[in-house]
Write a protein that holds these residues in place. Structure first.
Motif, short mmCIF file in Angstrom:
data_model
loop_
_atom_site.label_atom_id
_atom_site.label_comp_id
_atom_site.label_asym_id
_atom_site.label_seq_id
_atom_site.Cartn_x
_atom_site.Cartn_y
_atom_site.Cartn_z
N ASP A 1 -4.59 121.09 1.01
CA ASP A 1 -5.24 122.27 1.57
C ASP A 1 -5.12 123.38 0.54
OD1 ASP A 1 -5.98 124.58 2.91
OD2 ASP A 1 -5.01 124.01 4.79
N ASP B 1 -6.78 126.22 0.33
CA ASP B 1 -6.79 127.56 0.89
C ASP B 1 -5.39 128.01 1.27
OD1 ASP B 1 -9.55 127.79 0.60
OD2 ASP B 1 -9.95 127.00 2.60
N ALA B 2 -4.64 127.07 1.86
CA ALA B 2 -3.26 127.38 2.26
C ALA B 2 -2.27 127.08 1.15
CB ALA B 2 -2.89 126.58 3.51
N GLN B 3 -2.74 126.51 0.05
CA GLN B 3 -1.89 126.07 -1.06
C GLN B 3 -0.75 125.19 -0.54
OE1 GLN B 3 -2.50 130.12 -3.73
NE2 GLN B 3 -0.71 128.87 -4.09
N ALA B 4 -1.17 124.07 0.06
CA ALA B 4 -0.19 123.17 0.66
C ALA B 4 -0.58 121.72 0.44
CB ALA B 4 -0.05 123.44 2.15
N HIS C 1 4.27 123.82 0.64
CA HIS C 1 3.49 124.90 0.03
C HIS C 1 3.85 125.06 -1.45
CE1 HIS C 1 1.62 126.44 3.73
NE2 HIS C 1 2.70 125.94 4.31
N ARG D 1 4.02 119.86 5.54
CA ARG D 1 3.18 120.54 4.56
C ARG D 1 4.09 121.25 3.56
NH1 ARG D 1 -2.18 121.78 6.23
NH2 ARG D 1 -2.06 123.88 5.39
#
Length: 383
Positions: free
Chosen positions: A84, A86-89, A99, A97
């Motif tokens: 992800d 956008d979430a930097q995960a 990060h 998840r």
């Protein structure tokens, strides 16, 4: 930057982690690997491990103490399932998840397979040990694929006393990479040692008693190894927005997106030295590219292009093979030293008006080393 995540815990992933620490990165460093084993070397799997010259512990790239000194958040036996951005995960199979502020993708490749069950592949130490346990005098091994992995395995198996058949779809093995002349020389070395090398044949499926060819013939075997190339492990990146095309597509700095880099077998990057995208599955490139990715991740304002002269080697019987450059797509080959008939020679490769590669068989390493500098300098073919 407080948290860097490296996905892939083999040679490239480890090299990236070590480079980050050497460059002074003191934040959290998570290294995620799908295998349970700590980072180990893969080239000896088809050589020393399969031949029982080494035991598995000799493959380890670093000791426990050396790994501890890296202060890693080491996650082994854990598979990455998604990214992800956008979430930097990084999403894991456990549901967690992780990060990141910076990400290096080093998830490598997996072997291509064929329809049917019961065949071996050779990618992990477990693969090598399982095949090793099944080889011995009089055992019948069929190898599907006469590339370097298949050829090395065939050579080791003959040394162990196996009856070996190699099935290859191309008229001349490795001709696309090393040229027909050199490909025939390497093929003859196997035939001279009793390998039944069959070229221009298509395999339909793996069966309980061997391999079915497209024409219906059953090539009988006690064991079958499928060595028909590999696929980059990029499925987990689907939907991430990264460009995926025979690997993770990167620029000349090995960057796939802001803050995201890829290294090793999974990376398809633009090599400015040759002016084209390439994905290299060689041990030396894995380490060098990982270090370049780590350096650029820490210094995004002043990135350095990754423009190496690729290098690979292979051992088959008493033949030592060394090569520099990017031989695929070459337009001409010239034997510049030695004698093909004696399997002791050096070949140079041309594309356009440039020297793009060199390969030696049975020559001392010093014979080919000057060609590395010539390729790096963009030397013209006539000079």
């Amino acid at each position: 930057m407080k948290h860097v995540v490296v996905v892939g815990a083999s040679a490239a992933g480890l090299a990236a982690a070590e480079k980050l620490r050497r460059e002074g990165y003191a934040g959290t460093l998570t290294l995620i690997g799908e295998e349970l084993d700590v980072p180990y070397d893969r080239p000896p799997l088809s050589k020393q491990i399969l031949a029982s010259e080494w035991e598995a512990h000799r493959l380890l790239l670093r000791t426990e103490e050396q790994l501890a000194a890296l202060r890693l958040d080491l996650r082994l036996g854990v598979r990455a399932t998604g990214l992800d951005r956008d979430a930097q995960a990084v999403e894991l199979a456990t549901g967690e998840r992780v990060h990141y502020d910076g990400l290096i993708i080093a998830t490598g490749v997996r072997p291509r397979v064929l329809p049917g069950q019961g065949a071996h592949v050779l990618r992990t130490v477990g693969d090598a040990l399982r095949l090793r346990a099944r080889l011995g005098p009089g055992r019948r091994l069929v190898v599907v694929g006469a590339g370097f992995l298949g050829a090395e395995t065939a050579a080791v198996a003959r040394g162990l006393g196996c009856e070996v058949t190699v099935l290859e779809p191309a008229p001349v093995p490795l001709a696309h990479a090393v040229g027909e002349q050199v490909g025939r020389v390497l093929s003859d070395a196997h035939r001279d040692r009793g390998v039944d090398l069959r070229c221009g044949v298509a395999v339909a499926a793996i069966a309980a008693g061997g391999v079915y060819l497209a024409d219906g013939e059953l090539v009988e075997a006690d064991e079958v190894l499928v060595a028909i190339g590999s696929l980059p492990n990029t499925e987990w990146l689907a939907g991430s927005g990264l460009e995926l095309d025979n690997g993770v597509v990167c620029d000349e700095h090995t960057q796939a997106a802001p803050g995201v880099y890829a290294a090793g077998d999974v990376s398809r990057w633009f090599n400015p030295l040759f002016g084209e995208l390439m994905r290299i599955e060689h041990r030396t490139n894995a380490a060098e590219q990982a270090m370049a990715a780590a350096q650029n991740l820490l210094n995004p304002q002043v990135p350095k292009p990754f423009a190496p002269v690729p290098y690979f080697w292979s051992d088959q019987y008493d033949m030592k093979i060394h090569a520099y450059g990017y031989l695929r797509g070459h337009e001409a080959v010239e034997i510049v030293d030695g004698d093909l008939r004696q399997r002791r020679f050096l070949a140079a490769y041309r594309k356009g008006d440039r020297v793009v590669g060199a390969l030696s068989v049975g020559m001392p390493p010093k014979a080919i080393r000057p060609w590395r500098q010539a390729i790096a300098a963009g030397t013209t073919w006539s000079s």
